[in-house]
Design a protein around this motif. Structure first.
Motif, PDB file in Angstrom:
ATOM      1  N   ALA A  75      -8.455   2.344  14.949  1.00  0.00           N
ATOM      2  CA  ALA A  75      -7.586   2.507  13.772  1.00  0.00           C
ATOM      3  C   ALA A  75      -7.990   1.471  12.724  1.00  0.00           C
ATOM      4  N   PHE A  76      -7.606   1.732  11.502  1.00  0.00           N
ATOM      5  CA  PHE A  76      -7.911   0.819  10.390  1.00  0.00           C
ATOM      6  C   PHE A  76      -6.614   0.261   9.824  1.00  0.00           C
ATOM      7  N   ALA A  77      -6.719  -0.914   9.197  1.00  0.00           N
ATOM      8  CA  ALA A  77      -5.554  -1.523   8.538  1.00  0.00           C
ATOM      9  C   ALA A  77      -6.050  -2.107   7.228  1.00  0.00           C
ATOM     10  N   VAL A  78      -5.198  -2.059   6.209  1.00  0.00           N
ATOM     11  CA  VAL A  78      -5.625  -2.581   4.902  1.00  0.00           C
ATOM     12  C   VAL A  78      -4.425  -3.141   4.146  1.00  0.00           C
ATOM     13  N   THR A  79      -4.678  -4.171   3.337  1.00  0.00           N
ATOM     14  CA  THR A  79      -3.615  -4.717   2.489  1.00  0.00           C
ATOM     15  C   THR A  79      -3.338  -3.745   1.353  1.00  0.00           C
ATOM     16  N   GLN A  80      -2.053  -3.398   1.214  1.00  0.00           N
ATOM     17  CA  GLN A  80      -1.655  -2.405   0.196  1.00  0.00           C
ATOM     18  C   GLN A  80      -1.093  -3.099  -1.043  1.00  0.00           C
ATOM     19  N   LEU A  89      -7.123  -1.982  -4.948  1.00  0.00           N
ATOM     20  CA  LEU A  89      -7.628  -0.601  -4.943  1.00  0.00           C
ATOM     21  C   LEU A  89      -9.012  -0.494  -4.304  1.00  0.00           C
ATOM     22  N   VAL A  90      -9.816  -1.548  -4.447  1.00  0.00           N
ATOM     23  CA  VAL A  90     -11.151  -1.505  -3.833  1.00  0.00           C
ATOM     24  C   VAL A  90     -11.012  -1.439  -2.311  1.00  0.00           C
ATOM     25  N   GLY A  91     -10.204  -2.365  -1.748  1.00  0.00           N
ATOM     26  CA  GLY A  91     -10.032  -2.394  -0.286  1.00  0.00           C
ATOM     27  C   GLY A  91      -9.368  -1.130   0.221  1.00  0.00           C
ATOM     28  N   LEU A  92      -8.332  -0.686  -0.503  1.00  0.00           N
ATOM     29  CA  LEU A  92      -7.582   0.493  -0.062  1.00  0.00           C
ATOM     30  C   LEU A  92      -8.463   1.746  -0.106  1.00  0.00           C
ATOM     31  N   SER A  93      -9.207   1.909  -1.189  1.00  0.00           N
ATOM     32  CA  SER A  93     -10.072   3.098  -1.304  1.00  0.00           C
ATOM     33  C   SER A  93     -11.133   3.092  -0.214  1.00  0.00           C
ATOM     34  N   PHE A  94     -11.704   1.918   0.033  1.00  0.00           N
ATOM     35  CA  PHE A  94     -12.748   1.821   1.057  1.00  0.00           C
ATOM     36  C   PHE A  94     -12.169   2.190   2.424  1.00  0.00           C
ATOM     37  N   ALA A  95     -10.982   1.624   2.714  1.00  0.00           N
ATOM     38  CA  ALA A  95     -10.340   1.885   4.011  1.00  0.00           C
ATOM     39  C   ALA A  95      -9.954   3.358   4.138  1.00  0.00           C
ATOM     40  N   LYS A  96      -9.470   3.933   3.047  1.00  0.00           N
ATOM     41  CA  LYS A  96      -9.110   5.355   3.071  1.00  0.00           C
ATOM     42  C   LYS A  96     -10.340   6.205   3.388  1.00  0.00           C
ATOM     43  N   GLY A  97     -11.443   5.846   2.776  1.00  0.00           N
ATOM     44  CA  GLY A  97     -12.699   6.575   3.005  1.00  0.00           C
ATOM     45  C   GLY A  97     -13.096   6.504   4.472  1.00  0.00           C
ATOM     46  N   LEU A  98     -13.023   5.306   5.046  1.00  0.00           N
ATOM     47  CA  LEU A  98     -13.401   5.132   6.457  1.00  0.00           C
ATOM     48  C   LEU A  98     -12.489   5.963   7.362  1.00  0.00           C
ATOM     49  N   ALA A  99     -11.181   5.881   7.084  1.00  0.00           N
ATOM     50  CA  ALA A  99     -10.213   6.582   7.933  1.00  0.00           C
ATOM     51  C   ALA A  99     -10.359   8.100   7.780  1.00  0.00           C
ATOM     52  N   TYR A 101     -13.044   9.812   6.862  1.00  0.00           N
ATOM     53  CA  TYR A 101     -14.304  10.274   7.460  1.00  0.00           C
ATOM     54  C   TYR A 101     -14.222  10.310   8.990  1.00  0.00           C
ATOM     55  N   SER A 102     -13.599   9.244   9.547  1.00  0.00           N
ATOM     56  CA  SER A 102     -13.589   9.140  11.015  1.00  0.00           C
ATOM     57  C   SER A 102     -12.380   9.823  11.652  1.00  0.00           C
ATOM     58  N   ARG A 103     -11.445  10.302  10.834  1.00  0.00           N
ATOM     59  CA  ARG A 103     -10.231  10.962  11.351  1.00  0.00           C
ATOM     60  C   ARG A 103      -9.413  10.003  12.237  1.00  0.00           C
ATOM     61  N   LYS A 104      -9.406   8.734  11.844  1.00  0.00           N
ATOM     62  CA  LYS A 104      -8.618   7.736  12.586  1.00  0.00           C
ATOM     63  C   LYS A 104      -7.477   7.266  11.678  1.00  0.00           C
ATOM     64  N   PRO A 105      -6.372   6.757  12.260  1.00  0.00           N
ATOM     65  CA  PRO A 105      -5.246   6.347  11.399  1.00  0.00           C
ATOM     66  C   PRO A 105      -5.542   5.114  10.573  1.00  0.00           C
ATOM     67  N   LEU A 106      -4.883   5.042   9.418  1.00  0.00           N
ATOM     68  CA  LEU A 106      -4.988   3.843   8.553  1.00  0.00           C
ATOM     69  C   LEU A 106      -3.582   3.284   8.365  1.00  0.00           C
ATOM     70  N   PHE A 107      -3.399   2.019   8.771  1.00  0.00           N
ATOM     71  CA  PHE A 107      -2.095   1.359   8.629  1.00  0.00           C
ATOM     72  C   PHE A 107      -2.095   0.486   7.375  1.00  0.00           C
ATOM     73  N   PRO A 108      -1.265   0.831   6.373  1.00  0.00           N
ATOM     74  CA  PRO A 108      -1.176  -0.036   5.195  1.00  0.00           C
ATOM     75  C   PRO A 108      -0.283  -1.224   5.527  1.00  0.00           C
ATOM     76  N   VAL A 109      -0.643  -2.387   5.008  1.00  0.00           N
ATOM     77  CA  VAL A 109       0.052  -3.619   5.378  1.00  0.00           C
ATOM     78  C   VAL A 109       0.436  -4.394   4.124  1.00  0.00           C
ATOM     79  N   TYR A 319       4.864   2.532  15.717  1.00  0.00           N
ATOM     80  CA  TYR A 319       4.893   2.986  14.318  1.00  0.00           C
ATOM     81  C   TYR A 319       3.866   4.096  14.086  1.00  0.00           C
ATOM     82  N   HIS A 320       4.180   4.974  13.144  1.00  0.00           N
ATOM     83  CA  HIS A 320       3.200   5.969  12.708  1.00  0.00           C
ATOM     84  C   HIS A 320       2.825   5.653  11.279  1.00  0.00           C
ATOM     85  N   PRO A 321       1.558   5.718  10.924  1.00  0.00           N
ATOM     86  CA  PRO A 321       1.186   5.419   9.541  1.00  0.00           C
ATOM     87  C   PRO A 321       1.617   6.543   8.598  1.00  0.00           C
ATOM     88  N   PRO A 322       1.864   6.222   7.311  1.00  0.00           N
ATOM     89  CA  PRO A 322       2.202   7.280   6.350  1.00  0.00           C
ATOM     90  C   PRO A 322       0.982   8.177   6.112  1.00  0.00           C
TER      91      PRO A 322
END
Ligand code: KG4
Ligand code: ZN
Length: 340
Positions: A75-80, A89-99, A101-109, A319-322
């Motif tokens: 799973a991925f996590a990123v500062t929101q 936005l740079v970190g969030l967009s990058f993390a969104k792209g990774l999640a 592409y890989s179909r893994k959850p992304l937890f915003p923090v 928890y479930h990510p949004p």
């Protein structure tokens, strides 16, 4: 389970890999200090551009140091937020792209919550309720934590953050950016009793902080006494100013501790790297027979290990990510977290 965390809220590009049992397999932090130093503070536009240049390499490096491949990440996590919007936005967009592409959850923090979570990386058995003092460049707040994921705001600063005051005074004295670490180093040999800087007093019962008066008093003293690097009492001035900031923090911590009777104290945020503050909070806690939990300096200043650690705790708590594609960054503290 391995979580890859990403943090780009301000001027550090960071990626970390943390395991289910909160082992930090890697925590890569690239500081942009050199980019911003000529301007005496962070230039938001430059910060975003640096993040975009380096984020891919930093994520790659975090995986390499962890000895893992992209496919090993669960799973991925990123500062929101809060933070500089372009940087976030740079970190969030990058993390969104990774999640995505890989179909893994992304937890915003939330950035402030992740600073609090830094304390659990090295101490997983903190007794609660805990009173947490978060001191950084953008925030100075007290939180009451009833559990690892359950906290409420007790107070915050009404104007400048403590780190902001340290950085501004350091800038005035041409100590470079960021000024906090320079003051920490130089103040160590000064006499904190030479200059008396009076502390702010709240007229109400609130536990709020205020550092703009202290900052202005320090700047006035610098001008009146012509204090500069060549002044015979330069180091004494720095020690006195640092001491005043610490006294202001401890005065509120003390009142809050009387009010909330915590079992533990947590000190976190970039300014928690300050050696004198760490010592003062430890002594404060020892005197009251309360345990103090102060993360290692690498987990105090902005870093992605604390982001991943918070996500680990959330996952363990069920928890479930949004929805991934709905995620957006927020620049300021959301009203619900502002407390009173
Ligand atoms: O948490 P952080 O890395 O970024 C924010 O979220 O703001 O905190 C940065 C702040 C800066 O004001 C910096 O001067 C201060 O932390 N800082 C220190 C020390 N190391 C960083 N202040 C005092 N002593 C230090 N050793
Ligand atoms: Zn921070």
């Amino acid at each position: 389970m391995f979580i890859l965390g990403i943090e780009t809220s301000c001027d550090e590009t960071s990626a970390a890999v943390v395991s289910e049992d909160l082992r930090v397999l890697s925590n890569v932090v690239l500081s942009q200090d050199e980019v911003h130093a000529p301007y005496g503070g962070v230039v938001p536009e430059l910060a975003s551009r640096e993040h975009i240049k380096t984020i891919g390499y930093i994520v790659e490096e975090s995986l390499q140091r962890a000895g893992l491949g992209f496919v090993d990440i669960d799973a991925f996590a990123v500062t929101q937020g809060p933070g500089l919007i372009g940087s976030l936005l740079v970190g969030l967009s990058f993390a969104k792209g990774l999640a995505y592409y890989s179909r893994k959850p992304l937890f915003p923090v939330d950035h402030l919550e992740s600073h609090l979570a830094a304390a659990i990386i090295e101490n997983q058995n903190i007794p609660f309720p805990a009173l947490a003092l978060l001191v950084s460049g953008g925030h100075t707040s007290l939180y009451l934590m009833e559990g690892k994921l359950n906290f409420s705001t007790v107070s915050r600063t009404r104007d400048d953050a403590a780190g902001e005051a340290l950085d501004k005074v350091a800038r005035f004295l041409e100590l470079g950016y960021p000024g906090g670490p320079a003051i920490d180093r130089l103040a160590a040999t000064g006499n904190p009793g030479r200059y008396r800087l009076s502390l702010p007093k709240m007229t109400d019962q609130s536990l709020d902080f205020s550092f703009s008066g202290l900052k202005t008093a320090a700047l006035r003293l610098i001008q009146e006494q012509r204090i500069s690097k060549g002044h015979p009492h330069f180091l004494d001035f720095l020690a006195s100013f640092e001491q005043a900031v610490i006294r202001a923090l401890l005065a509120n911590l003390s009142r809050a501790a009387r009010r909330h009777k915590p079992k533990a104290l947590i000190l976190c945020g970039g300014v928690a790297s300050n050696s004198k503050l760490r010592k003062s909070v430890s002594e404060f806690a020892a005197k009251r027979s309360i345990e103090a939990y102060i993360p290692s300096p690498e987990y105090c200043t902005d870093n992605a290990a604390m982001v991943a650690a918070l996500a680990v705790e959330r996952i363990k708590a069920g928890y479930h990510p949004p929805p991934l594609l709905d995620l957006n960054a927020y620049p300021r503290v959301p009203p619900a977290c502002q407390g009173g």
